[in-house]
Design a protein around this motif. Structure first.
Motif, short mmCIF file in Angstrom:
data_model
loop_
_atom_site.label_atom_id
_atom_site.label_comp_id
_atom_site.label_asym_id
_atom_site.label_seq_id
_atom_site.Cartn_x
_atom_site.Cartn_y
_atom_site.Cartn_z
N THR A 173 66.87 31.42 -17.68
CA THR A 173 67.43 32.65 -18.27
C THR A 173 68.83 32.88 -17.73
O THR A 173 69.08 32.76 -16.53
CB THR A 173 66.54 33.87 -17.94
N LEU B 65 66.36 34.06 -24.14
CA LEU B 65 66.58 33.52 -22.80
C LEU B 65 67.98 33.84 -22.25
O LEU B 65 68.30 33.42 -21.14
CB LEU B 65 66.36 32.00 -22.78
N ASN C 146 68.91 38.56 -15.72
CA ASN C 146 68.42 37.19 -15.71
C ASN C 146 68.71 36.47 -14.39
O ASN C 146 69.46 36.96 -13.55
CB ASN C 146 69.00 36.41 -16.89
#
Length: 377
Positions: free
Chosen positions: A39, A69, A127
């Motif tokens: 990610t 992602l 992320n």
């Protein structure tokens, strides 16, 4: 004096020679057909980039990577043009696409706007990996796939990606391209000999947790530029084996060359102004040898004109220098598929020593302007 010049050129020959050997030691990274897992938070600081943002955003929407992602954080650093309007218009025209794009304002804390912008965005990042690029860049379709492949196949905590100029037509663009190819060649070559010292924030990725471990940009926020190199220096000191170069054609980010000689000089002076703050001794040595070698060419040329130095030994020394430079640039041009620009090498190498010495000299004493702001050395 001729002996001094010979010694300098021999040192330069050895330095560029090991970069050439190192270039081949960094093997091309082949993109594999594996399931994407990593990610990413893509951070893009911008200031007055109205003419470039449409190209950037278009390339973002063409990325092959699964949208769930990655996220994009655009950081507005007090733009005075219609950059925000362009972004909002572009997003309104692409509402059917599921890419998560946010705009946030830069929170200025230090003397470095770009470092502040990245730090601001990282606070909002959700992320595991951070990847930075610039607003005047275009991203290749398999950009994030390449970084994901590298992450899944190595123990990387920081990955340096390749950057290229999008346009090398015209004499000024050709000169910049050749200069840039030499820098990228040295960058890759240094990784090949396990002595990395250069990277480019237009294509740089690192773990968010690693950034925190390094305490971000702490320790060099007084320097306006260097969000890339100084962070890499800290990373190498922390864990040298975790910093990799991604030598992949699918990871090449393209940027635009400068439009005028004045902006080119401002850019190069900005880059050169960082060198006195390097903590990497190898980087300092490289900078010193390159500067002295170019200065010796300039000085010996002047002495030839004054009748104080023979033309023949000067011609030999100059030929040796430009020959070894050509080998490194040729290898780099092959990787970037830029062999066509080599036709400009002959005249460019006549100008480059004077250009290099001028930029280095000015950067030692002068402030510089960038994006409408003035910065002290």
């Amino acid at each position: 004096m001729s002996i001094t010049f010979v010694i300098i050129i021999i040192l330069y020959l050895f330095l560029i020679g090991i970069f050439i050997l190192g270039f081949d030691k960094v093997k091309p990274f082949r993109l594999q057909d594996i399931i994407p897992k990593t990610t990413f938070t893509v951070i893009i600081p911008f200031r007055n980039e109205a003419e470039n943002l449409s190209q950037l955003l278009d390339s973002i929407f063409k990325l092959n990577y699964p949208p769930h992602l990655f996220e994009i954080i655009l950081v507005d650093d007090d733009s005075e043009d219609n950059s925000i309007e362009i972004i909002n218009y572009f997003l309104s025209q692409n509402q059917s696409k599921t890419i998560d794009i946010k705009i946030t304002k830069n929170q200025r804390q230090t003397n470095s706007p770009k470092k502040d912008a990245i730090t601001t965005a990282i606070k909002h990042a959700t992320n595991l990996w951070i990847i930075t690029t610039d607003a005047d860049c275009a991203l290749p379709n398999y950009w994030l796939d390449s970084f994901d492949n590298c992450i899944q196949n190595t123990n990387s905590k920081m990955i340096v990606g390749p950057v290229d100029y999008a346009n090398n037509s015209g004499l000024l663009n050709a000169f910049q391209t050749l200069d840039f190819l030499s820098l990228i060649g040295a960058t890759i070559g240094a990784f090949g000999i396990n002595k990395p010292f250069l990277c480019n924030g237009a294509n740089l990725a690192y773990k968010k947790s690693f950034f925190a471990t390094l305490q971000g940009f702490e320790g060099n926020t007084n320097i306006a530029s260097g969000d890339d190199i100084f962070l890499m220096e800290k990373a190498l000191k922390q864990d040298k084996t975790a910093v990799k170069y991604l030598k992949s054609e699918h990871a090449i980010v393209t940027t635009k060359p400068q439009k005028t000689i004045q902006t080119l000089l401002s850019q190069r002076i900005r880059w050169a102004s960082k060198t006195s703050n390097y903590k990497n001794n190898f980087a300092k040595l490289v900078g010193l040898i390159v500067l002295i070698a170019n200065a010796s060419i300039v000085v010996s040329f002047v002495l030839v004109l004054l009748g104080q130095f023979a033309l023949k030994p000067f011609a030999y020394l100059f030929f040796i220098k430009i020959a070894i430079d050509f080998l490194l640039i040729y290898k780099t041009s092959q990787f970037f598929n830029k062999e066509s620009v080599l036709k400009h090498y002959t005249w460019s190498c006549l100008i480059y020593p004077f250009f290099n010495v001028y930029v280095a000299f000015i950067s030692m004493f002068s402030s510089y302007k960038w994006k409408g702001r003035s910065f002290k050395k």
